[in-house]
Design an enzyme around this catalytic site. Structure first.
Site, mmCIF file in Angstrom:
data_model
loop_
_atom_site.group_PDB
_atom_site.id
_atom_site.type_symbol
_atom_site.label_atom_id
_atom_site.label_comp_id
_atom_site.label_asym_id
_atom_site.label_seq_id
_atom_site.Cartn_x
_atom_site.Cartn_y
_atom_site.Cartn_z
ATOM 1 N N ASP A 1 -47.317 31.605 -20.728
ATOM 2 C CA ASP A 1 -47.609 31.984 -19.346
ATOM 3 C C ASP A 1 -47.633 30.739 -18.465
ATOM 4 O OD1 ASP A 1 -48.264 33.552 -17.173
ATOM 5 O OD2 ASP A 1 -49.877 34.622 -18.216
ATOM 6 N N GLU B 1 -44.416 27.642 -14.667
ATOM 7 C CA GLU B 1 -43.850 26.989 -13.468
ATOM 8 C C GLU B 1 -44.313 25.539 -13.321
ATOM 9 O OE1 GLU B 1 -45.948 29.645 -13.121
ATOM 10 O OE2 GLU B 1 -44.503 31.269 -13.086
ATOM 11 N N ASP C 1 -45.759 37.970 -11.952
ATOM 12 C CA ASP C 1 -46.875 38.876 -11.649
ATOM 13 C C ASP C 1 -46.576 39.635 -10.356
ATOM 14 O OD1 ASP C 1 -48.015 37.809 -13.885
ATOM 15 O OD2 ASP C 1 -49.302 36.421 -12.797
#
Length: 777
Positions: free
Chosen positions: A390, A393, A463
């Site tokens: 997760d 970035e 998300d």
């Protein structure tokens, strides 16, 4: 104040001179020159791939690309000069370098058709500061044809398939995957090799990449002749995609979040009791306890008292376990302390807010070693099957300008920011492969960069909101991502943030039920079928029981997914073996049909299926465009329609408009509860007549990397439409446990004859022992 260095006239004495023209030096499979104070190199990497490198005169640069792994291969290049133009020509591409302006243009060496050109004086270097170092803002402009359609840029949630007329700031963040690459319907692709935030601009004057910092303008031109060919060249340049295990192509269930090991295992048990297929279960965050222990890579003793038992229980239920891991650590963790001591943290706030978490320096090989050391000891030693990486970035909160000046192993964070997910996935993939060859690496990642396909990454769209407009955008998101060269993409089925539906009853809200059912239908035709979200749990039993409408729809499409697993797994082999793609825009299969170039509501799934998700609430029918050049079968009814036109298709809640191209050969798997439950020794083969066709059925051991050593088998099928003959060729290859004798139940699909997941009696059943056989109908 910024000082800009433009292409201004500079004469120089070169290695060989021609009195009336500028000079150049031959350099291996290319040339170099200095023009207008810019040092320029043009070099062939293959007959189809050309690198153009420009930098201010006097710069000393030795660049090792993070994304490009290809080395120049031996290529026959003819080089000639006339007046002020140097021409370099391979068997595929002709490149012209203007020695006066420094401009480069590309032409098809076969047809002579102009393909792509730089704008005159389109290279600009503007002096800037990158932290404490001198650098340049680097800009390169090009000229595209007025009506040229382009795809790519990663995943930009603008809802558009064609990226013309856009101004996009390419900096990775949640829901935006930023890759400076596009490909054109003229059959070429452009990769701008920069990892700094970059502005892509396309308007009536020019098309340009403008990177905030850099030392050079560095791009690769690749000619593939069409969408699939360009993807092939991009993979050749940046790496091939490994096979994922068979199970990962089944159905995967997730939630934000399962809070104990008992809750997680119970979900698998309930699916097994219901006899609804399931292969993967995902453990999301906070299994380590409180946020001050964020990403400790260990299980909280209260909520996960026996983690080995949890992993073993999932495996005994014939399922597989994803475990989440983040790139940031809270100060209380031993990882944070070690990284801090060794100066391997990047000093800005990452998720979660208020916990003072910091990302580790993913660009540092030693830091990647340390990261895996903790992950291996705390988690992988227990035997989980996949990683959920997760925040790749990464999340960046409380942003300050000076955050981008933070040093990393490779320079400022600004200079390498977009390559963060590439470096992070590299570390996990390579270390797991070194640790074990028996379990294929599976990485579920929230971001990506060029080349990440080589690390077995499946990127999800982030998300996203749980609403119809967001759902609609997932189709062009997926297609542009795939056209960038990365084959594995998925989305949270139902959307992640679903709290807005709680005001209307949550799971019992009729519109949410409709949205979820439609989204799950779409998910059945993506590279990974994975249900996930917050606020509202999504397990099938949350929607009632058999006989309840939405439960039945969800079960129907999960079962459909498993029925076409042999098709999906064989398509995955085409991705690995032939640089293929799973989700493809209509242009990829029908490059001559301009009507399909900008269709962003439907797509090809592999080479046979055309899928049109229902992305609007309450619709009773949809207008489907069928590409020209072939006939199409309605999957559910067998009705045939000619391509090159729109048709109206009714869309009751249990129907997704789904078509099969004439000439397709579809292997149909057995009814199972998990992917490996039954061998494929009794497959149904559905032939869709109306055109010649072929298909390769691929099989291996379903996991491990023996296939890389040639340990696999294939069976080629060919349909001759005129002779109405199906040829099943000799089985090639071998692997332990390979099926040597089997039945094929052959169905020649007939017009207006049901071809859905209901049982259809075979036209013929044959015994196949691995030898050539021809069947006449």
């Amino acid at each position: 104040m910024k000082k800009t260095l433009y292409l201004s006239v500079v004469l120089f004495i070169a290695y060989t001179s021609i009195a009336f023209s500028q000079s150049y030096q031959r350099l291996g499979q290319g040339v170099k020159t200095i023009t207008q104070s810019i040092a320029i190199e043009v070099q062939f990497y293959s007959p189809q791939i050309v690198r153009v490198l420009k930098q201010p005169q006097g710069n000393v640069l030795k660049k090792e690309s993070l994304a490009v792994i290809k080395k120049p291969q031996q290529t026959q290049v003819d080089i000639s000069a006339q007046h002020d133009t140097v021409t370099l020509k391979s068997s595929a591409v002709e490149v012209k370098l203007n020695l006066k302006t420094g401009g480069v243009s590309f032409v098809s060496a076969v047809s002579g058709v102009p393909l792509f050109t730089e704008k005159d004086y389109g290279t600009q270097f503007t002096h800037v500061k990158d932290g404490n170092e001198a650098s340049f803002d680097v800009r390169q402009a090009f000229i595209l044809d007025k009506d040229e359609v382009i795809y790519g840029l990663g995943q930009q949630p603008n809802g558009k398939l064609n990226q013309r007329g856009q101004k996009v700031y390419l900096r990775n963040e949640n829901t935006r995957v930023c890759i400076p690459f596009f490909q054109s319907v003229k059959g070429y692709g452009i990769y701008w090799d920069s990892y700094a935030p970059t502005t892509f601009t396309d308007n009536i004057q020019e098309t340009a990449f403008d990177s905030e910092v850099g030392n050079c303008a560095d791009y690769y031109f690749m000619y593939g002749g069409g969408a699939d060919g360009v993807v092939t060249q991009m993979r050749d340049l940046t790496g091939q995609a490994p096979m994922m295990p068979l199970w990962v192509y089944g159905y995967n269930q997730s939630r934000e979040r399962y809070k104990t090991q008992f809750e997680l295992v119970d979900v698998v048990k309930r699916y097994r009791a219901l006899k609804v297929p399931l292969d993967g279960i995902v453990q999301d965050w906070q299994y380590w306890g409180k946020d001050d222990n964020w990403n400790a890579m260990s299980f909280d003793a209260t909520t996960y008292p026996k983690p080995q038992l949890m992993v073993d229980s999932v495996h005994l239920l014939h399922a597989h376990l994803f475990i989440v891991s983040w790139p940031g650590f809270a100060p209380k963790t031993p990882q944070f302390q070690e990284f801090k001591q060794k100066n391997m943290l990047i000093n800005f706030d990452t998720w979660p807010p208020g916990a003072n978490t910091r990302p580790y320096d993913v660009y540092n090989p030693e830091a990647r070693d340390i990261y895996w050391g903790y992950l291996n000891k705390g988690i992988f030693s227990l035997g989980p099957d996949a990683w959920w990486l997760d925040s790749t970035e990464p999340d960046h909160i409380n942003i300050r300008d000076k955050d981008f000046d933070q040093p990393t192993f490779l320079g400022t964070f600004r200079s390498v920011q977009n390559a963060f997910p590439l470096a992070h996935t590299k570390g996990v993939y390579e270390h797991q492969r070194d640790e074990s060859a028996t379990k294929r690496v599976v990485l579920l990642t929230r971001s990506a960069f060029a080349g990440q396909q080589r690390y077995s990454a499946n990127t999800w769209s982030g998300d996203i909101r749980s609403d119809w407009p967001t759902f609609k955008k997932q189709i062009p998101n997926a297609l542009n991502f795939s056209m960038t060269g990365l084959p594995y993409w998925n989305a949270d089925i139902g959307g992640f943030f679903a709290g807005n539906w709680n005001r209307g009853g949550g799971i019992n809200n009729p519109e949410f039920k409709e949205l979820y059912a439609r989204w799950l239908q779409f998910g059945a035709f993506t590279p990974m079928m994975r249900s996930h979200g917050t606020d509202i749990p999504r397990e099938i039993y949350q929607f009632g029981k058999r006989g309840d409408q939405i439960f039945d729809v969800v079960e129907k499409f999960i079962n459909l997914r498993y029925s076409i697993l042999p098709y999906i797994y064989s398509t995955a082999w085409n991705v690995t073996h032939n640089s293929g793609s799973i989700m493809r825009p209509l242009y990829a299969g029908f490059g001559q049909d301009k009507q399909g170039y900008e269709v962003n509501t439907e797509y090809l799934f592999g080479k046979s299926f055309l899928v049109m998700p229902v992305t609007d609430k309450g619709v009773k029918s949809q207008d489907v465009y069928l590409p020209a050049g072939t006939k199409w079968y309605d999957f559910w009814t067998g009705e045939i329609a000619e391509g090159g036109k729109n048709i109206e298709r009714a869309t009751p809640i249990d129907i997704l408009p789904l078509y099969v191209q004439a000439g397709s050969i579809i292997p149909w798997g057995p009814k199972v509860q998990y992917a490996n439950e039954k061998k494929w020794d009794n497959l149904t083969i559905r032939v869709y007549p109306g055109a010649d066709g072929e298909f390769t059925l691929y099989e291996d051991q379903n996991d491990n990397y023996n296939y890389e050593k040639g340990v696999y088998a294939t069976i080629d099928f060919a349909w001759n439409d005129k002779e109405r003959t199906l040829t099943i060729n000799e089985q090639k290859g071998a692997f332990p446990g390979m099926i040597t004798k089997r039945k094929f139940n052959l169905i020649i699909v007939k017009p207006n004859h049901g071809t859905g997941i209901e049982t259809t009696s075979p036209d013929k059943t044959i015994n196949y022992n691995g030898r050539d056989i021809k069947v006449k109908f």
